[in-house]
Design a protein around this motif. Sequence first.
Motif, PDB file in Angstrom:
ATOM      1  N   CYS A  72      54.578  32.715 -44.848  1.00 10.93           N
ATOM      2  CA  CYS A  72      55.096  31.436 -45.339  1.00 10.93           C
ATOM      3  C   CYS A  72      56.574  31.198 -45.015  1.00 10.93           C
ATOM      4  O   CYS A  72      57.104  30.144 -45.361  1.00 10.93           O
ATOM      5  CB  CYS A  72      54.893  31.340 -46.861  1.00 10.93           C
ATOM      6  N   CYS A  73      57.244  32.161 -44.387  1.00 11.17           N
ATOM      7  CA  CYS A  73      58.679  31.990 -44.095  1.00 11.17           C
ATOM      8  C   CYS A  73      58.946  32.296 -42.621  1.00 11.17           C
ATOM      9  O   CYS A  73      58.247  33.108 -42.002  1.00 11.17           O
ATOM     10  CB  CYS A  73      59.531  32.912 -44.973  1.00 11.17           C
ATOM     11  N   ASN A  74      59.975  31.671 -42.090  1.00 14.14           N
ATOM     12  CA  ASN A  74      60.360  31.878 -40.694  1.00 14.14           C
ATOM     13  C   ASN A  74      61.695  32.599 -40.552  1.00 14.14           C
ATOM     14  O   ASN A  74      62.117  32.910 -39.436  1.00 14.14           O
ATOM     15  CB  ASN A  74      60.427  30.542 -39.948  1.00 14.14           C
ATOM     16  N   SER A  75      62.375  32.853 -41.652  1.00 12.81           N
ATOM     17  CA  SER A  75      63.698  33.464 -41.609  1.00 12.81           C
ATOM     18  C   SER A  75      63.619  34.940 -41.217  1.00 12.81           C
ATOM     19  O   SER A  75      62.782  35.694 -41.741  1.00 12.81           O
ATOM     20  CB  SER A  75      64.381  33.343 -42.970  1.00 12.81           C
ATOM     21  N   LEU A  76      64.485  35.365 -40.306  1.00 10.18           N
ATOM     22  CA  LEU A  76      64.536  36.763 -39.908  1.00 10.18           C
ATOM     23  C   LEU A  76      64.877  37.650 -41.096  1.00 10.18           C
ATOM     24  O   LEU A  76      64.309  38.735 -41.255  1.00 10.18           O
ATOM     25  CB  LEU A  76      65.576  36.948 -38.795  1.00 10.18           C
ATOM     26  N   TRP A  77      65.803  37.186 -41.952  1.00  9.97           N
ATOM     27  CA  TRP A  77      66.214  37.991 -43.093  1.00  9.97           C
ATOM     28  C   TRP A  77      65.080  38.170 -44.104  1.00  9.97           C
ATOM     29  O   TRP A  77      64.924  39.240 -44.701  1.00  9.97           O
ATOM     30  CB  TRP A  77      67.433  37.368 -43.760  1.00  9.97           C
ATOM     31  N   VAL A  78      64.278  37.142 -44.272  1.00 12.71           N
ATOM     32  CA  VAL A  78      63.107  37.267 -45.145  1.00 12.71           C
ATOM     33  C   VAL A  78      62.118  38.258 -44.553  1.00 12.71           C
ATOM     34  O   VAL A  78      61.521  39.080 -45.263  1.00 12.71           O
ATOM     35  CB  VAL A  78      62.441  35.899 -45.374  1.00 12.71           C
ATOM     36  N   HIS A  79      61.942  38.215 -43.240  1.00 11.77           N
ATOM     37  CA  HIS A  79      61.012  39.136 -42.580  1.00 11.77           C
ATOM     38  C   HIS A  79      61.503  40.577 -42.685  1.00 11.77           C
ATOM     39  O   HIS A  79      60.704  41.498 -42.915  1.00 11.77           O
ATOM     40  CB  HIS A  79      60.844  38.737 -41.111  1.00 11.77           C
ATOM     41  N   LEU A  80      62.811  40.782 -42.539  1.00 10.35           N
ATOM     42  CA  LEU A  80      63.352  42.137 -42.681  1.00 10.35           C
ATOM     43  C   LEU A  80      63.219  42.630 -44.122  1.00 10.35           C
ATOM     44  O   LEU A  80      62.903  43.802 -44.367  1.00 10.35           O
ATOM     45  CB  LEU A  80      64.812  42.167 -42.251  1.00 10.35           C
ATOM     46  N   CYS A  81      63.446  41.725 -45.067  1.00 11.29           N
ATOM     47  CA  CYS A  81      63.271  42.082 -46.480  1.00 11.29           C
ATOM     48  C   CYS A  81      61.809  42.425 -46.765  1.00 11.29           C
ATOM     49  O   CYS A  81      61.517  43.387 -47.483  1.00 11.29           O
ATOM     50  CB  CYS A  81      63.746  40.936 -47.366  1.00 11.29           C
ATOM     51  N   SER A  82      60.904  41.660 -46.173  1.00 10.60           N
ATOM     52  CA  SER A  82      59.465  41.937 -46.335  1.00 10.60           C
ATOM     53  C   SER A  82      59.113  43.296 -45.754  1.00 10.60           C
ATOM     54  O   SER A  82      58.289  44.036 -46.320  1.00 10.60           O
ATOM     55  CB  SER A  82      58.644  40.841 -45.651  1.00 10.60           C
ATOM     56  N   ALA A  83      59.728  43.637 -44.620  1.00 10.08           N
ATOM     57  CA  ALA A  83      59.470  44.938 -44.005  1.00 10.08           C
ATOM     58  C   ALA A  83      59.941  46.072 -44.913  1.00 10.08           C
ATOM     59  O   ALA A  83      59.268  47.104 -45.035  1.00 10.08           O
ATOM     60  CB  ALA A  83      60.168  45.014 -42.649  1.00 10.08           C
ATOM     61  N   MET A  84      61.094  45.889 -45.538  1.00 10.94           N
ATOM     62  CA  MET A  84      61.599  46.901 -46.455  1.00 10.94           C
ATOM     63  C   MET A  84      60.666  47.065 -47.648  1.00 10.94           C
ATOM     64  O   MET A  84      60.374  48.183 -48.082  1.00 10.94           O
ATOM     65  CB  MET A  84      63.006  46.532 -46.921  1.00 10.94           C
TER      66      MET A  84
END
Length: 448
Positions: free
Chosen positions: A132-144
Amino acid sequence: MECDKKYITIQQLEQHNKPGDLWVSINGKVYNVSDWSKYHPGGETPLLNLAGKDVTDAFTAYHPATAWQYLNKFFTGYRLKDYKVSEVSKDYRNLIHEFTKAGMFENKGHTAVFTLTSVAAMFGFVFYGVLCCNSLWVHLCSAMVLGMAWIQSAYIGHDSGHYIVMSGHGWNKLVQLITGNCLTGISIAWWKWTHNAHHIACNSLDCDPDLQHIPVFAVSSWLFNSVTSSFYGRKLEFDYMARILISYQHWTFYPIMCVARVNLYIQTLLLLFSKRKVQDRTLNIMGIIVFWTWFPLLVSWLPNWSHRVMFVLTSFVVTSIQHVQFCLNHFSANVYVGPPNGNDWFEKQTNGTLDISCSPWMDWFFGGLQFQLEHHLFPRLPRCHLRQVAPLVKDLCNKHNLPYKSLSFWEANELTIRTLKMAAMEARDVNNSGVSKNFLWEAVTIHG
């Protein structure tokens, strides 16, 4: 009548120590488990490691009281001559008796429920962040968060592998397959195969697979002798490449831990598609298929390859915390050569295990494995009780002049790196002269 009882000596018992001729002693009575070893739920390896020995403490540690009733069908009619119980074993068995009376083995607490709920919440956050998000920072947070979810899933998989999450055997197996195979991609069959051997032969250089990381790591220069692994059934070659890699292992330790999951995936596939006998092979393969379906699909949903690569690497780096922890518990502890003796169960566990000291509010982070010694001594004890029994274990160690090692996470890291560096320097000596200058020192300090 006493005169009608048949006896054999310890030396005679030790002769029955191979596949097809496997005898053990429990409380002085001798049992032939040659045929049973093929069906043993813990696998054949633990029985082979203890074959020809008294295994009372190990049997008591791993089996509930209900298991004793099944021993009679394996009884040979012989008893062990001059059977004696050490004072430390008496105290250890008394502790197990007290824990049993208090119902601690049956009272599993709410830890598993809380952990499973948190894992579900973390996976929900990960899927929302990716889908649901396109932000790189959200994706990195999701990975963590995914990395943390994998860590907590592994703790539940570990506990259910010891059958201390659910009350029923079948329910525990279901939890194993979901948290292990389906969510993390690591086969519970592979984990149980290696983990049971590790518990029984804790820190044996040739019997414990958790110390057999040649050519990448070596915790002792005794591994430079190209020892033969009784677990893998092959020689652990200390060749030219191993010398080079081990010479710098104190520098490569953390970078390798960041991608250690790749090795676990490979080990899983090697076992499941090998000719070895694997319990629940089909279920394990189905669980792995589930993981390799949802995880690549999730990654493919990310907008571009840079996001995908950073997502995977970040999740792996987070899980490196757990891989490091596994090493801290044993890498810097005492090691020995050969199979365990069986009748020094308590001593072997204390010498080969290191606890991580932390505040109670951090127990969730370490998943109970910060009390590694307590877990090794009482593998059937749910993790919610480990902090409670730790002072009793410490007192027992002090009473019998045995080590009780408990260090902070930082101190344990420092000690592990020192251990790796010492072996690295010895490997460099081998590089230069063909023989290590420190074999004599190892021979004096090793115990077995």
